[in-house]
Design a protein around this motif. Structure first.
Motif, short mmCIF file in Angstrom:
data_model
loop_
_atom_site.label_atom_id
_atom_site.label_comp_id
_atom_site.label_asym_id
_atom_site.label_seq_id
_atom_site.Cartn_x
_atom_site.Cartn_y
_atom_site.Cartn_z
N ASN A 74 56.07 -75.66 108.60
CA ASN A 74 57.04 -75.02 109.50
C ASN A 74 56.40 -74.00 110.44
O ASN A 74 57.12 -73.30 111.15
CB ASN A 74 58.15 -74.35 108.68
N TRP A 75 55.09 -73.90 110.45
CA TRP A 75 54.43 -72.94 111.31
C TRP A 75 54.61 -73.25 112.80
O TRP A 75 54.49 -72.37 113.63
CB TRP A 75 52.94 -72.86 110.99
N ARG A 114 43.56 -64.42 118.57
CA ARG A 114 42.94 -64.84 117.30
C ARG A 114 44.01 -65.23 116.28
O ARG A 114 43.85 -66.20 115.54
CB ARG A 114 42.05 -63.72 116.76
N VAL A 115 45.11 -64.48 116.23
CA VAL A 115 46.19 -64.81 115.31
C VAL A 115 46.81 -66.16 115.68
O VAL A 115 47.09 -66.98 114.82
CB VAL A 115 47.26 -63.68 115.30
N HIS A 116 46.99 -66.38 116.98
CA HIS A 116 47.54 -67.67 117.42
C HIS A 116 46.61 -68.82 117.06
O HIS A 116 47.08 -69.89 116.66
CB HIS A 116 47.80 -67.65 118.93
N LYS A 117 45.32 -68.61 117.22
CA LYS A 117 44.37 -69.67 116.85
C LYS A 117 44.40 -69.93 115.35
O LYS A 117 44.25 -71.07 114.91
CB LYS A 117 42.96 -69.31 117.30
N LEU A 118 44.60 -68.88 114.56
CA LEU A 118 44.63 -69.03 113.12
C LEU A 118 45.88 -69.78 112.64
O LEU A 118 45.78 -70.70 111.83
CB LEU A 118 44.56 -67.65 112.44
N PHE A 119 47.03 -69.42 113.19
CA PHE A 119 48.28 -69.99 112.68
C PHE A 119 48.83 -71.16 113.50
O PHE A 119 49.47 -72.04 112.95
CB PHE A 119 49.36 -68.91 112.60
N PHE A 120 48.61 -71.14 114.80
CA PHE A 120 49.33 -72.09 115.66
C PHE A 120 48.43 -73.03 116.44
O PHE A 120 48.84 -73.61 117.43
CB PHE A 120 50.23 -71.31 116.64
N SER A 121 47.19 -73.22 115.99
CA SER A 121 46.27 -74.07 116.75
C SER A 121 46.67 -75.55 116.68
O SER A 121 46.33 -76.31 117.59
CB SER A 121 44.84 -73.89 116.24
N ASN A 122 47.38 -75.96 115.66
CA ASN A 122 47.78 -77.37 115.53
C ASN A 122 49.18 -77.63 116.07
O ASN A 122 49.76 -78.67 115.79
CB ASN A 122 47.72 -77.80 114.06
N CYS A 123 49.72 -76.71 116.85
CA CYS A 123 51.10 -76.85 117.32
C CYS A 123 51.21 -77.44 118.72
O CYS A 123 52.29 -77.45 119.29
CB CYS A 123 51.79 -75.49 117.30
N THR A 124 50.11 -77.89 119.27
CA THR A 124 50.21 -78.47 120.60
C THR A 124 50.93 -79.80 120.53
O THR A 124 50.76 -80.58 119.59
CB THR A 124 48.81 -78.69 121.22
#
Length: 167
Positions: A74-75, A114-124
C-alpha cells in the motif's frame, strides 16, 4: 441551499475578510512617520543547519516508524498513509522554522528526496498503451458528424430555395 453553494458563499466571505485585514495592515504602514519610530537593532537569525539536520532526522525516523505500520503493497496508494505524510511534512516545516531556516530549503528537499527514493521508488506508473476502439464504435463516431454535416447542408439548400416564398 445546496451545500456546495453554501461552501462557496463562506469561501467568498472569508476571502473578503482576509482581503480587508491585509489591506488594513498595508494602509496602516502608509501613514507611518518614520522619524517617530525608535530605531531598533536588527538581529539576524541565521539558519542553524546543525539543528535543522537533527530535527529533520527525527522527523524522518518518526515517518519510518509510522510507515512500518503500513503494508508495503500500500506504499504507492496515498490514501493509506496520507496522515503520516502530512505529519512528516509538518514536522519538517516546523523544524525548519525553529532553526530559523526558510521553508523549503535545499537541505530539507534533499532529505525528502531520499525518503521518496526509499519508500516510493517503485510507484511509477507503467506507460499507458493506447488501444483503438472497436470498429463498430469507430464507425459510429465517424458517421455521426458526416451525417450531421450533410443534414445541415441539405437544410441550408432547402431554406435558400424557399427564400422567395418566405420573403
Amino acid at each position: 441551499m445546496d451545500t456546495n453553494a453554501l461552501f462557496v458563499l463562506k469561501l467568498f466571505f472569508f476571502g473578503i475578510l482576509v482581503n480587508t485585514l491585509i489591506t488594513r495592515g498595508l494602509s496602516a504602514t502608509e501613514n507611518l512617520n518614520v522619524e517617530s519610530v525608535p530605531r531598533r537593532v536588527v538581529r539576524l537569525n541565521l539558519c542553524n543547519e546543525t539543528l535543522l539536520l537533527a530535527g529533520v532526522e527525527d522527523c524522518g525516523e518518526s515517518f519510518k516508524r509510522e510507515m512500518d505500520h503500513v503494508d508495503q503493497q500500500n506504499w504507492c496508494n496515498l490514501t493509506h498513509f496520507i496522515n503520516e505524510y502530512h505529519l512528516f511534512t509538518h514536522c519538517m516545516e516546523t523544524n525548519a522554522h525553529s532553526a530559523h531556516c526558510y521553508w523549503p530549503n535545499p537541505l530539507v528537499e534533499g532529505y525528502i528526496i531520499r525518503v521518496h527514493k526509499l519508500f516510493f521508488s517503485n510507484c511509477t506508473l507503467d506507460r499507458v498503451i493506447w488501444v483503438d476502439p472497436p470498429d463498430d464504435t469507430l464507425t459510429v463516431l465517424i458517421l455521426i458528424p458526416v451525417f450531421l454535416t450533410l443534414a445541415m447542408i441539405a437544410l441550408v439548400v432547402w431554406c435558400s430555395k424557399r427564400g422567395d416564398i418566405m420573403a
